[in-house]
Design a protein around this motif. Structure first.
Motif, mmCIF file in Angstrom:
data_model
loop_
_atom_site.group_PDB
_atom_site.id
_atom_site.type_symbol
_atom_site.label_atom_id
_atom_site.label_comp_id
_atom_site.label_asym_id
_atom_site.label_seq_id
_atom_site.Cartn_x
_atom_site.Cartn_y
_atom_site.Cartn_z
ATOM 1 N N THR A 196 -11.052 6.395 2.226
ATOM 2 C CA THR A 196 -9.820 6.115 1.471
ATOM 3 C C THR A 196 -10.103 5.261 0.239
ATOM 4 N N HIS A 231 3.023 -2.937 -1.549
ATOM 5 C CA HIS A 231 2.698 -1.526 -1.323
ATOM 6 C C HIS A 231 1.270 -1.211 -1.810
ATOM 7 N N ARG A 235 -2.349 -0.395 0.114
ATOM 8 C CA ARG A 235 -3.148 0.805 -0.141
ATOM 9 C C ARG A 235 -4.583 0.454 -0.546
ATOM 10 N N GLU A 237 -6.081 -1.822 0.893
ATOM 11 C CA GLU A 237 -6.608 -2.331 2.157
ATOM 12 C C GLU A 237 -7.133 -3.762 2.042
ATOM 13 N N GLU A 283 2.215 0.554 8.371
ATOM 14 C CA GLU A 283 2.162 2.019 8.329
ATOM 15 C C GLU A 283 1.104 2.537 7.359
ATOM 16 N N ILE A 284 0.835 1.772 6.307
ATOM 17 C CA ILE A 284 -0.141 2.241 5.306
ATOM 18 C C ILE A 284 -1.551 1.804 5.671
ATOM 19 N N SER A 285 -1.662 0.551 6.116
ATOM 20 C CA SER A 285 -2.992 -0.007 6.351
ATOM 21 C C SER A 285 -2.993 -0.879 7.614
#
Ligand SMILES: [Zn+2]
Ligand SMILES: [Zn+2]
Length: 502
Positions: A196, A231, A235, A237, A283-285
């Motif tokens: 990612t 956000h 993303r 991380e 939910e993303i990381s």
């Protein structure tokens, strides 16, 4: 001599220093390199926190002629110098500690004589300082000029390890201590997700994702500018996010909040904004650690967690929060990127679509110096409803008597109308600059600047003024809790206490 055993209960010390001070300190400590050591006492601010203790360097009490033994290759403190260090404890509330170098290519771990010295100094300094902590740090450099350090803090009967050093300047560095002769990192290095983060690695080097995995970023305010910043940091991380917001999600936030879903609009009672932001990050990381509070940065437990951060993004639009962030930057040496937006329209035509980014850090002008906060604004924001009512009535009466009522009441601030495209733009820029400062991949173009999306060349205006001559931000660098009396704002007693979201 007593054995010096570091405690193993998870508490630790974090050492913060400005890049400029560290530069000066190292020039002194390494001036007898490669073969001989040198040392100095130094003054520091400190704060007991829920995770241990924060130590912030203020200045060095540099050795003068005869203070140290120049003939010895080791560092040996003469009685006159020790007396001077003890006297510094009596003239101020700051702590006094000791830092010394080991010769080139030698590990910076305490020798038997270092243990003897620390055992003696910790008791003396604690006694003269009425229980103040004592700090002992060791640094060394190898032939490639790479630095390493170790440290420990004696506090209320226990020795805490100094695991990390945060260096605050144009760039930010988090350095891990040396624990054993052959092991550098105190804990297992967090692995970055190579798939990612492939593009980031290709752009800025394969080490970049791993460095972000080690970073801790604070976000104060989790709505308009805060949620897009969160956000993007999720993303990227980033290792940990410390998020703070006192408020519940309102239906009108949905237009610009990146964390809310349509289903959240019908949830009663309304969820906290910080709860939505926490869900977004999970939910993303899932690898990103989340520490979040429904609360305010004026709450002491919240401040404790913010002080662990490499950097804080200020995403609120209140005077008191901006003033408090300015204090945190100077007193505790935690750099802040402050984001702001402003929009204005007339008859359906946009007249202003302004974004602003400002950096607060030791040595830079604080929000007071820059005219970004007002006493009236803070007074209004921190007043209870009853106080606001009382002041409004007093102002009304004064006006009737023909006296200017503004001394009682500056009036309610005008409502802010901002929409998602601008808040997202500024939030994303904030996340980008934060990332660049953490990676050393880019600097801020100006310490403070504004732009207007509707103007030619984006109407960029910069502000590079210096701190005001008389402002307290010039005198309180690194004084931590010992600068309590100089804080711009204290927590109003009628505000609810912060709660941590599990
Ligand atoms: Zn030593
Ligand atoms: Zn100032």
């Amino acid at each position: 001599m007593k054995a010096l055993r570091l405690i193993q209960d998870g508490r630790e010390a974090l050492w913060r220093i400005t890049e400029a001070d560290r530069e000066k300190l190292f020039r002194l400590l390494f001036h007898r390199y490669p073969d001989s050591e040198w040392g100095t006492f130094f003054r520091f601010g400190y704060r007991h926190t829920c995770w241990g203790i924060l130590v912030t360097s203020v200045d060095a009490l540099k050795p003068e002629a005869g203070d140290l033994d120049r003939k010895s290759p080791l560092v040996e403190f003469r009685p006159g110098y020790i007396r001077r260090a003890l006297a510094a404890l009596e003239s101020d509330e700051l702590g006094v500690g000791l830092i010394h170098s080991h010769p080139q290519d030698c590990v910076p771990l305490p020798s038997r004589s270092d243990n003897d010295m620390d055992s003696y100094f910790s008791e003396e300094f604690e006694r003269f300082g009425n229980g103040r902590p004592y700090v002992s740090l060791i640094v060394s450099r190898n032939a490639r000029r790479e630095l390493s350090f170790s440290g420990r803090v004696f506090d209320r009967g226990a020795w805490l390890p100094v695991n990390d050093c945060m260096v605050v300047g144009e760039q930010l560095h988090r350095e891990h201590c040396r624990q054993t002769p052959d092991r550098l990192a105190p804990d297992s290095e967090p692995a970055a997700n190579e798939t990612t983060q492939e593009r980031l690695g290709q752009l800025l080097g394969t080490d970049a994702p791993r460095r972000l995995r080690r970073a801790v970023v604070g976000v104060v305010g989790c709505s308009g500018t805060g949620s897009p910043a969160i956000h993007l940091l999720a993303r990227a991380e980033v290792g940990e996010l410390v998020m703070v917001d006192p408020g519940p999600f309102k239906l009108s936030n949905h237009q610009r909040n990146h964390a809310s879903r349509h289903a959240d609009l019908s949830v009663r009672p309304a969820p906290a904004k910080v709860a939505l932001a926490s869900r977004l990050v999970r939910e993303i990381s899932p690898a990103t650690k989340v520490t979040s509070f429904v609360g305010d940065l004026l709450d002491e437990p919240v401040l404790d967690e913010l002080l662990r951060c490499d950097l804080i993004l200020g995403c609120t639009d209140s005077n008191y929060a901006r003033a408090a962030l300015g204090d945190i930057a100077v007193h505790y040496l935690v750099p802040v990127l402050d984001l702001a937006v402003q929009m204005r329209a007339e008859n359906g035509i946009l007249r202003e679509q302004i974004g602003e980014i400002a950096r607060y850090a030791p040595g830079l002008p604080c929000p007071w110096c820059r005219g970004r906060v007002s006493v009236e604004g803070i007074r209004y924001e921190t007043a209870s409803e009853a106080e606001r009512q009382f002041r409004a009535e007093a102002a009304e009466e004064a006006e009737l008597r023909g006296v200017d009522g503004a001394q009682y009441w500056g009036g309610a601030p005008p409502p802010e109308f901002t929409v998602g495209f601008l808040t997202t733009t500024v939030g994303a820029m904030g996340a980008g600059y934060a990332q660049n400062l953490l990676l050393g991949s880019g600097k801020l173009p100006h310490n403070r600047f504004q732009f207007d999306l509707g103007l030619s060349s984006l109407g960029v205006v910069t502000d590079e003024r210096l701190p005001r001559e008389c402002c307290s931000c010039r005198k309180t660098k690194g004084r931590s809790d010992q600068a309590c009396a100089d804080r711009s704002v204290s927590r109003p007693s009628h505000w609810p206490k912060a709660t941590r979201i599990i």
